[in-house]
Design an enzyme around this catalytic site. Structure first.
Site, PDB file in Angstrom:
ATOM      1  N   PRO A  27     -43.404   1.596 -39.926  1.00 33.02           N
ATOM      2  CG  PRO A  27     -44.624   1.382 -41.916  1.00 33.02           C
ATOM      3  CD  PRO A  27     -44.234   0.640 -40.662  1.00 33.02           C
ATOM      4  CB  CYS A  28     -43.760   6.071 -37.166  1.00 31.32           C
ATOM      5  SG  CYS A  28     -43.826   4.796 -35.934  1.00 31.32           S
TER       6      CYS A  28
END
Length: 106
Positions: free
Chosen positions: A59-60
């Site tokens: 989950p950047c």
DNA sequence: CGCAGTCTAGCAC
DNA sequence: GTGCTAGACTGCG
């Protein structure tokens, strides 16, 4: 295990509804090159919002600037803000509300 | 706002 | 393999 993968791995540890910063990731990875961290995300094989290594997705979008400000690139910011908001994180003017409470230290 | 410090990836030689 | 450039950054003036 390359540098990027190390970063992604750390990033993956951030739980839903929380965020972390490039600085934290960099230091957790044992470096001071905050830029390199962003670079790792940018050069990711999967995309902007969910970087990936191997088969895992990272989950950047939970990674923000140092002051809880959505540092980043032109348009993705908006999407990131939306995603974060869906996870229960309040975004105000491209800035995380209650950043210190939501900040996940790695 | 602008400059310097730090590190990785990509491309050229 | 070595060297240069660019980049999702940070801290200081």
């Amino acid at each position: 295990m390359s540098f990027s993968e190390r970063i992604w791995q750390l990033c993956r540890k951030v739980p839903k509804g929380k965020v972390t910063t490039y600085k934290l990731l960099a230091e957790a990875a044992g470096t001071k090159a905050y830029r390199a961290v962003g670079n790792a995300m940018n050069k990711n094989p999967n995309g902007l919002l969910s970087c990936g290594y191997g088969r895992k997705m990272v989950p950047c979008h939970r990674v923000v600037g140092s002051n809880g400000h959505l540092h980043g690139f032109a348009h993705g910011l908006k999407k990131k803000a939306e995603l974060l908001r869906k996870e229960g994180i309040r975004i105000k003017n491209n800035r995380i509300v209650d950043f210190e409470k939501l900040l996940h230290r790695v």
